[in-house]
Design a protein around this motif. Sequence first.
Motif, PDB file in Angstrom:
ATOM      1  N   SER A 156      62.848  20.674 113.391  1.00 19.63           N
ATOM      2  CA  SER A 156      62.438  19.703 114.405  1.00 19.63           C
ATOM      3  C   SER A 156      63.380  18.507 114.458  1.00 19.63           C
ATOM      4  O   SER A 156      63.774  17.959 113.431  1.00 19.63           O
ATOM      5  CB  SER A 156      61.014  19.224 114.149  1.00 19.63           C
ATOM      6  OG  SER A 156      60.638  18.268 115.116  1.00 19.63           O
TER       7      SER A 156
ATOM      8  N   MET B 107      59.380  24.863 111.022  1.00 17.68           N
ATOM      9  CA  MET B 107      59.197  23.904 112.114  1.00 17.68           C
ATOM     10  C   MET B 107      59.612  22.508 111.689  1.00 17.68           C
ATOM     11  O   MET B 107      60.302  21.793 112.420  1.00 17.68           O
ATOM     12  CB  MET B 107      57.731  23.926 112.548  1.00 17.68           C
ATOM     13  CG  MET B 107      57.421  23.081 113.758  1.00 17.68           C
ATOM     14  SD  MET B 107      55.685  23.254 114.228  1.00 17.68           S
ATOM     15  CE  MET B 107      55.584  22.007 115.514  1.00 17.68           C
TER      16      MET B 107
ATOM     17  N   LEU C 208      57.047  28.455 116.742  1.00 15.79           N
ATOM     18  CA  LEU C 208      56.720  28.295 115.322  1.00 15.79           C
ATOM     19  C   LEU C 208      55.343  27.661 115.142  1.00 15.79           C
ATOM     20  O   LEU C 208      54.593  28.018 114.233  1.00 15.79           O
ATOM     21  CB  LEU C 208      57.795  27.453 114.636  1.00 15.79           C
ATOM     22  CG  LEU C 208      59.180  28.094 114.516  1.00 15.79           C
ATOM     23  CD1 LEU C 208      60.196  27.068 114.032  1.00 15.79           C
ATOM     24  CD2 LEU C 208      59.151  29.286 113.569  1.00 15.79           C
TER      25      LEU C 208
ATOM     26  N   GLU D 270      60.288  25.358 118.488  1.00 14.20           N
ATOM     27  CA  GLU D 270      59.219  24.552 117.902  1.00 14.20           C
ATOM     28  C   GLU D 270      57.857  25.017 118.414  1.00 14.20           C
ATOM     29  O   GLU D 270      56.896  25.138 117.647  1.00 14.20           O
ATOM     30  CB  GLU D 270      59.439  23.085 118.260  1.00 14.20           C
ATOM     31  CG  GLU D 270      58.452  22.126 117.619  1.00 14.20           C
ATOM     32  CD  GLU D 270      58.787  20.684 117.948  1.00 14.20           C
ATOM     33  OE1 GLU D 270      57.986  20.043 118.657  1.00 14.20           O
ATOM     34  OE2 GLU D 270      59.853  20.214 117.499  1.00 14.20           O
TER      35      GLU D 270
ATOM     36  N   GLY E  20      54.209  20.141 112.525  1.00 15.75           N
ATOM     37  CA  GLY E  20      54.541  21.077 111.457  1.00 15.75           C
ATOM     38  C   GLY E  20      53.890  20.657 110.149  1.00 15.75           C
ATOM     39  O   GLY E  20      53.379  21.493 109.390  1.00 15.75           O
TER      40      GLY E  20
END
Length: 408
Positions: free
Chosen positions: A167, A163, A140, A137, A176
């Motif tokens: 997630s 993401m 990204l 995460e 994201g």
Amino acid sequence: MSGGLGLLCVLFMNCPAGAEIESPGQLLERADSVRLTNHAEFAAIMQRIDSKALSSAQQDYFRYLKGWDSVHDGEYQVAIPRLEAVIAQSQDVTLQFRAGASMVNVLGLVKRYEEAFSRLGRLLELLPRVANPEAREQGLAVAALLYNQVGQYDLSLRYSQMMISESRTASGRCKGGFNKLWAQYESKKPPVTGAELQGGIDVCTHAHELLFANLIRTFSAKLYIGLGQFDDAIGLLKDHYDEMKSTRYPLLISAFDALLAEAYRKKGFPALARQFAFSTIGSSVEPEFTEQLATAYRLLYELAKEQRDFKSALAFHEKYAAADKAYVDDADGRRLAYAKAAHEAMANKLQISALNKQNQLLQLQKALSTKAVENSRLYIALLVTIVLFIGLWAYRTKRSQLHFMNVS
């Protein structure tokens, strides 16, 4: 969103609540889990860890957290060698990846964009080997943010969506979603709608991510201003002004102030426009030159010119020209760095491809040489066989002649 928006780190790790934290491993994990939410506790735990004996892996973990803390404190030149050491020495792929993501962050903050994109390329190559969801995460998020900053919105959308899909937390989906909405807003592919923006705000509000919720509200305010709905823009920004100030994030504060100044200017309230333009300048981070700062100086120049205060208008115009040029130069520098990194990556791929083809050719030549040697050996063996056969045939013929001569 201004291209000067700093890269934001987004890694959270959990530690069991209420557990007795004494071992170095537990202390490291606890420090990691609170570093974004309780810096005082983080600093206290780091002091405790400093006095303990650590294994090699724990030393790398501690060094990474020290590097992150240097970034947090703005000590970028201290952070870089610490993170470099983790990347070079750690045997833990996940820790290497996290340190690499933080390094990309730092290099972007100090405007070493070419190195940032070079590091990002290596980071993304490492991504398939990283299984830890929090680390992925973080990587990204850094990629999506950096690609947004250079106008590569398709790439940002790609990593933002990855993401969101991967997630496991509302916080990750919020961040994201912010990157995705930023890319959509700037690229208009597809054009972002008010409903989508509100959906992103709701996700971030639910995750208690007020910073990102209010960053998304700046997109909504821009949409309202673009549609001439100045009251809606002003209402949205004023309703959440105190909440925004509580984040204490200078770029967000200056964004709100610049948008309020622009909305009041277009609505016909010059005094309020001037007030928020000066607030924008006051909340800007020296020596950063952002889109908001250029906007504030432009509005002050226009207002002074309308009042025929030409001396002030000239002074504000000079500051506007300098801020706008610096902002554009910085944005161009980021794009140039991306283009150079992309071309170098392409050149490296072509070089590797050429070397692979050359290697294949050498292997083929070696195979042909080996085959030629084998063929030569076969020819020699065949020739020897023929010679032996002829010799045997001559010998047998000669014996037959002698036998018939004796008989005769």
